[in-house]
Structures are given as structure tokens and as C-alpha cells.
Scaffold this motif. Structure first.
Motif, short mmCIF file in Angstrom:
data_model
loop_
_atom_site.label_atom_id
_atom_site.label_comp_id
_atom_site.label_asym_id
_atom_site.label_seq_id
_atom_site.Cartn_x
_atom_site.Cartn_y
_atom_site.Cartn_z
N ASP A 100 0.82 -1.21 0.00
CA ASP A 100 0.00 0.00 0.00
C ASP A 100 0.85 1.26 0.00
O ASP A 100 0.43 2.31 -0.51
N GLY A 101 2.06 1.15 0.55
CA GLY A 101 2.87 2.36 0.73
C GLY A 101 3.90 2.61 -0.34
O GLY A 101 4.53 3.68 -0.35
N GLY A 102 4.14 1.69 -1.26
CA GLY A 102 5.17 1.89 -2.26
C GLY A 102 4.93 1.09 -3.52
O GLY A 102 4.10 0.17 -3.54
N ALA A 103 5.66 1.45 -4.57
CA ALA A 103 5.53 0.77 -5.86
C ALA A 103 6.65 -0.27 -6.01
O ALA A 103 7.82 0.05 -5.82
N PHE A 104 6.28 -1.50 -6.34
CA PHE A 104 7.24 -2.58 -6.53
C PHE A 104 7.11 -3.14 -7.95
O PHE A 104 6.03 -3.13 -8.54
N ASP A 105 8.22 -3.63 -8.45
CA ASP A 105 8.23 -4.24 -9.78
C ASP A 105 7.93 -5.73 -9.75
O ASP A 105 7.63 -6.33 -10.78
N LEU A 106 8.05 -6.33 -8.55
CA LEU A 106 7.88 -7.78 -8.42
C LEU A 106 7.65 -8.11 -6.96
O LEU A 106 8.16 -7.43 -6.06
N CYS A 107 6.87 -9.18 -6.72
CA CYS A 107 6.63 -9.66 -5.35
C CYS A 107 6.82 -11.16 -5.30
O CYS A 107 6.29 -11.89 -6.15
N LEU A 108 7.60 -11.62 -4.31
CA LEU A 108 7.77 -13.04 -4.03
C LEU A 108 7.16 -13.31 -2.67
O LEU A 108 7.55 -12.69 -1.68
N THR A 109 6.22 -14.23 -2.59
CA THR A 109 5.58 -14.50 -1.32
C THR A 109 5.53 -15.98 -1.01
O THR A 109 5.29 -16.81 -1.90
N ASP A 110 5.78 -16.31 0.25
CA ASP A 110 5.61 -17.68 0.70
C ASP A 110 4.12 -17.96 0.77
O ASP A 110 3.28 -17.04 0.85
N MET A 111 3.74 -19.24 0.76
CA MET A 111 2.33 -19.58 0.84
C MET A 111 1.82 -19.49 2.26
O MET A 111 0.71 -19.01 2.52
N ASN A 112 2.62 -19.93 3.24
CA ASN A 112 2.22 -19.87 4.64
C ASN A 112 2.92 -18.69 5.32
O ASN A 112 4.14 -18.65 5.42
N LEU A 113 2.12 -17.73 5.79
CA LEU A 113 2.69 -16.49 6.33
C LEU A 113 2.39 -16.27 7.81
O LEU A 113 2.52 -15.17 8.32
N GLY A 114 1.98 -17.29 8.51
CA GLY A 114 1.73 -17.14 9.94
C GLY A 114 0.39 -16.51 10.23
O GLY A 114 -0.51 -17.14 10.80
N ASP A 115 0.21 -15.25 9.84
CA ASP A 115 -1.06 -14.55 10.06
C ASP A 115 -1.98 -14.61 8.84
O ASP A 115 -2.98 -13.90 8.78
N GLY A 116 -1.64 -15.43 7.88
CA GLY A 116 -2.48 -15.55 6.68
C GLY A 116 -1.79 -16.41 5.63
O GLY A 116 -0.86 -17.17 5.94
N THR A 117 -2.21 -16.28 4.40
CA THR A 117 -1.64 -17.08 3.31
C THR A 117 -1.22 -16.19 2.15
O THR A 117 -1.66 -15.03 2.03
N GLY A 118 -0.38 -16.77 1.32
CA GLY A 118 0.03 -16.06 0.12
C GLY A 118 -1.13 -15.78 -0.81
O GLY A 118 -1.11 -14.79 -1.56
N LEU A 119 -2.16 -16.62 -0.79
CA LEU A 119 -3.33 -16.38 -1.62
C LEU A 119 -4.00 -15.07 -1.26
O LEU A 119 -4.47 -14.33 -2.14
N GLU A 120 -4.05 -14.76 0.02
CA GLU A 120 -4.64 -13.49 0.46
C GLU A 120 -3.81 -12.31 -0.05
O GLU A 120 -4.35 -11.27 -0.43
N LEU A 121 -2.49 -12.47 -0.03
CA LEU A 121 -1.63 -11.39 -0.52
C LEU A 121 -1.78 -11.21 -2.03
O LEU A 121 -1.77 -10.08 -2.52
N ILE A 122 -1.96 -12.30 -2.75
CA ILE A 122 -2.17 -12.21 -4.20
C ILE A 122 -3.45 -11.44 -4.49
O ILE A 122 -3.49 -10.57 -5.37
N ARG A 123 -4.52 -11.74 -3.75
CA ARG A 123 -5.78 -11.00 -3.94
C ARG A 123 -5.59 -9.52 -3.64
O ARG A 123 -6.09 -8.65 -4.36
N HIS A 124 -4.86 -9.21 -2.57
CA HIS A 124 -4.60 -7.82 -2.20
C HIS A 124 -3.79 -7.13 -3.30
O HIS A 124 -4.11 -5.98 -3.68
N ALA A 125 -2.78 -7.79 -3.81
CA ALA A 125 -1.94 -7.21 -4.86
C ALA A 125 -2.75 -6.99 -6.14
O ALA A 125 -2.56 -5.99 -6.83
#
Length: 461
Positions: free
Chosen positions: A44-69
Motif C-alpha cells: 500500500d505504501g510503495g511501488a514494486f516491480d515484483l513480489c515473491l511471497t511464501d504460501m504460509n505467512l503465519g497470520d495468513g496465506t500467500g493467496l490473500e496477498l495475491i488477492r490484495h496485490a
């Protein structure tokens, strides 16, 4: 030029540190997050050219981050890191918009390739509108606009795509466009018709072989997978693959390696798989002729090419495009199409789709007079062709004869009549048929009627 920025989201400190170090060695600006919540705030705070995310994130999942992105930064490529063998989750991630995945334990060469692919997608998005006009699909109707928008999105991903549609509808053209608009466009596009390869040669054709590994192997062969390395492999008529080959194909796709026939070691490959078939692949799977695991691996996302009869509004544009291309090939100006002929084409169902339209126009361009195509030059099959009391060129057509062969036979007979009437004086025959001499020579060669040993001026008559 600004240094590309990459966001790494992983709750495992060791893996997070490995990713940051690898990105640093690639001269990239890496920012790390240890949780889903922190990853969201950084996006939300900056512009990125690429994101790498693990699937298990402790407080959620990578799928949630993909939807957010997808909602906040839809042009940013996202790749996921998943547990080894968890193909269902990886497939779900790609359906949500991730361009690719990497399985744990992370191999550094594969990680670097994943990052390069993602940055290539970012660069492709920046110049998406440049060039490639010759490869774009013809038509502006609702069905084609929807397909074009889907292709634009699919080109950003590295997910396997299943292209469905009837024969002649343009599935390979769609595949080529997905490749041309994506980050692999400078790499090879290799197309193969799976139904055209003899079963006993399939493994060698796909994966290659060493010289002397079997009778007839007189030299080393790379195989289709390695020929397409770095680019795209298009498997047309994939439903025609025998079951034993489906097993080997599945392993090659999942492991991203191939073993040439006669070779003891496996070779890594990095390519995107696109496939197509005119059959119902789901029905083939249900009938046991297509492996379920391969079906779900290939059919991550489906792109359906509509038949021509469902988009009659695109027929005029297609007619113009085909005739222009034929005119360039024959080195002549394309003929005009009368309103009556265009109306006949718009009302025709085109069971052979765009391929049939091309054949009809090629024949009509051969037979028309005064550079004008009329309905009689189209030789469109009438409704109920072959019934009693019919008249015209389709009367008495054998119901088992393929349409394209039948129409080609009509064309052949028209040309033969003109040649017989002019005692095989090809210059006179071309004039009688209303075409250039060059066009007639092209048709004679295609129909295997050329008689180069005879004079063009009729002196042999």
C-alpha cells in the motif's frame, strides 16, 4: 535507469534472508516483510516491480496477498513459494493471478530464473502497446473483445493455458499472440501437432535422443522441449497423446526437466506450456482417455476461441484481411467483394471456421472475373446439401467427403475446364478465369496441376 524493486514476504527468517541476498547479488532493491499484514502495508505504501511471497505467512496465506496485490497493484507480477508437491495450491495461486511458483527447497538457479521472468513481465507491461500488430486477432465484436482482453492478462502469466475451440477457429493464432505479448516474446515459440507424431517416436520428438540410442538415431537430437527452452511450447491436439506419453509429459512439466532417450542424466528446461484441442478435454478425462492429473496441470486457465458463426459481425474485417494477404502473396491487388457475396458470407455458418473462410476466399479469388467476387464464385454449400432436387455446385455431394476436399475439387475442375478450353494455354486460361498468370501458376502448383515441361503460349497444342 531505476533499480527494480522487489518485495519479499516470508515468515521464515532463513529463507527470507536467502531471498534478499540473492536479489542483492542480482543488483535488485529488495524489501522484506515477515507477515501478511506487513506485506500488505508495504504494498500500500510503495511501488514494486515484483513480489515473491511464501504460501504460509503465519497470520495468513500467500493467496490473500495475491488477492490484495491484484486490487492494489494489478500490473505487478507475483510469484509464490510453496511446499514441495503442493500442486493444488500452486495452481490456485496462478488462477488468482500469480505468474509462476517455486517449490521448497528453493534451488538458486530456478529462483533466479523465476525473478528474471517476473521482471520480464514488468518490462513487457511497460511496452505492451508497442508492435505486434500483425499478430493481433481480427474482429471487434463482443466475443473477440473479451478474448483479446483475456489474452492480454494471460500473456503476463507463466501459468499453463488450455485453449479450447473448434477446428479452424484460430487456436494456434491465440497461442502465438499470448507468446508475442509476454516476457518470452524474444525466445522461441515451438508448435507441435501431437496427433501427427507416431507413437513410437513421441519420446524422442519431445525430449530428444543421443546418437545411437536406437535404430535410426544417426545424430543427437535436442527435442521439442529443449528447442523451446526459454520460450513457449504449444501442444496442439494434446488430447491425441497416448496415455504412456501423458505420464512422461506430466513429469516433465512438474519437474521442469527432461531426459533424452539414451541419456543417463536429466536436463533442466524453462518454458511455458500452452495446449489446445478441438475435443472436449473434460469429457476425454471422464472417459479415461486423458489423465486427470495432467488435465488439471494443463488446464490451469482456459481461453475459449469462439467459432466464426458466433461472431458474424467480424466477417467483413476477416474478408478484407484475408484478401489483402492473398493479394500480397500473389503479387496482385485484392478483388472487391460485392454486397451480395458479403451478405452470403455473413449468413453462412462456417463449420470449418476461419480456416474455411480462407479457403473459400482463396478459391473465389481464383475464379472471379474483373477483380470482383460474386456469390457464384464462393461455392458455399447450400443447406441440406446432397439432397434430391438440388442444383448448383454442391448437388450430389458425397456426405462423407470432407468439406475442404470437396471445395478444392470444385476449384480444380473449374481450372481444368479453362485449361481444356484453351488447349492448356495458361496465359489464355488465366484471362478466361479472370486472374493474373502468376495467380494461375500459384494455383496450379498448389493443386499439383503444373506442367512446367509444356509451353505457356500453347505451342504444344
Amino acid at each position: 535507469m531505476n533499480t527494480p524493486r522487489v518485495l519479499v514476504v516470508d515468515d521464515e527468517a532463513d529463507l527470507r534472508e536467502l531471498l534478499v541476498i540473492t536479489l542483492g547479488r542480482m543488483k535488485l532493491d529488495a524489501t522484506a516483510a515477515a507477515s501478511l499484514d506487513e506485506g500488505r502495508r508495504l504494498l500500500d505504501g510503495g511501488a514494486f516491480d515484483l513480489c515473491l511471497t511464501d504460501m504460509n505467512l503465519g497470520d495468513g496465506t500467500g493467496l490473500e496477498l495475491i488477492r490484495h496485490a491484484a486490487a492494489r497493484a494489478p500490473r505487478m507480477p507475483v510469484a509464490v513459494i510453496t511446499a514441495y508437491g503442493n500442486m493444488e495450491v500452486a495452481t490456485e495461486a496462478m488462477k488468482l493471478g500469480a505468474y509462476d511458483f517455486i517449490a521448497k527447497p528453493v534451488a538458486l538457479d530456478r529462483l533466479r530464473q523465476l525473478i528474471e521472468d517476473g521482471l520480464g513481465i514488468s518490462r513487457a507491461a511497460d511496452d505492451e502497446e508497442s508492435g505486434q500488430g500483425e499478430d493481433r486477432l481480427i474482429g471487434q465484436g463482443p466475443a473477440m473483445r473479451s478474448l483479446k482482453e483475456q489474452i492480454r492478462k494471460l500473456a503476463r502469466s507463466q501459468a499453463p493455458i488450455y485453449i479450447s475451440g473448434e477446428s479452424g477457429s484460430g487456436k494456434e493464432r491465440v497461442a502465438r499472440l499470448i507468446h508475442a505479448l509476454g516476457p518470452r516474446r524474444e525466445k522461441p515459440f515451438v508448435a507441435v501437432n501431437c496427433g501427427a507424431i507416431p507413437s513410437e517416436l513421441m519420446e524422442s520428438e519431445f525430449f530428444g535422443h543421443r546418437k545411437g540410442s536406437f535404430t535410426g538415431a544417426v545424430e543427437d537430437r535436442k527435442g521439442l522441449f529443449r528447442e523451446a527452452d526459454g520460450g513457449t511450447l504449444f501442444l496442439d491436439e494434446v488430447a491425441d497423446l497416448p496415455l504412456h506419453m501423458q505420464v512422461k509429459l506430466l513429469r516433465a512439466i512438474q519437474e521442469k526437466t527432461v531426459r533424452p532417450v539414451g541419456e543417463s542424466r536429466e536436463v533442466a528446461v524453462n518454458l511455458r506450456i500452452l495446449c489446445a484441442t478441438h475435443r472436449d478435454l473434460g469429457a476425454e478425462m471422464t472417459a479415461g482417455r486423458f489423465r486427470q492429473d495432467l488435465y488439471y496441470r494443463l488446464n490451469v486457465i482456459e481461453a475459449h476461441v469462439p467459432p466464426l458463426r458466433e461472431r458474424p459481425e467480424d466477417v467483413p474485417a476477416l474478408v478484407e484481411h484475408v484478401l489483402k494477404r492473398l493479394g500480397e502473396a500473389w503479387e496482385t491487388s485484392p478483388p472487391a467483394v460485392s454486397d451480395a457475396a458479403m451478405a452470403a458470407l455473413a449468413d453462412y455458418d462456417f463449420p470449418g471456421n476461419v480456416r474455411e473462410l480462407e479457403n473459400i476466399l482463396e478459391r473465389a479469388m481464383t475464379l472471379c472475373e474483373d477483380q470482383r467476387i460474386e456469390p457464384e464464385h464462393l461455392h458455399l454449400p447450400a443447406a441440406g446439401a446432397g439432397g434430391a432436387g438440388e442444383t448448383g455446385p454442391v448437388a450430389g455431394r458425397h456426405p462423407q467427403l470432407p468439406l475442404e476436399e470437396y471445395l478444392q475439387e470444385i476449384e480444380k475442375q473449374e481450372i481444368l475446364r479453362a485449361l481444356d478450353a484453351t488447349h492448356w494455354n495458361r496465359t489464355a486460361a488465366a484471362k478466361k478465369l479472370g486472374m493474373t498468370f502468376r495467380s494461375l501458376r500459384y494455383r496450379l502448383k498448389k493443386l499439383e496441376l503444373d506442367q512446367d515441361d509444356e509451353a505457356d503460349d500453347g505451342s504444344n497444342a
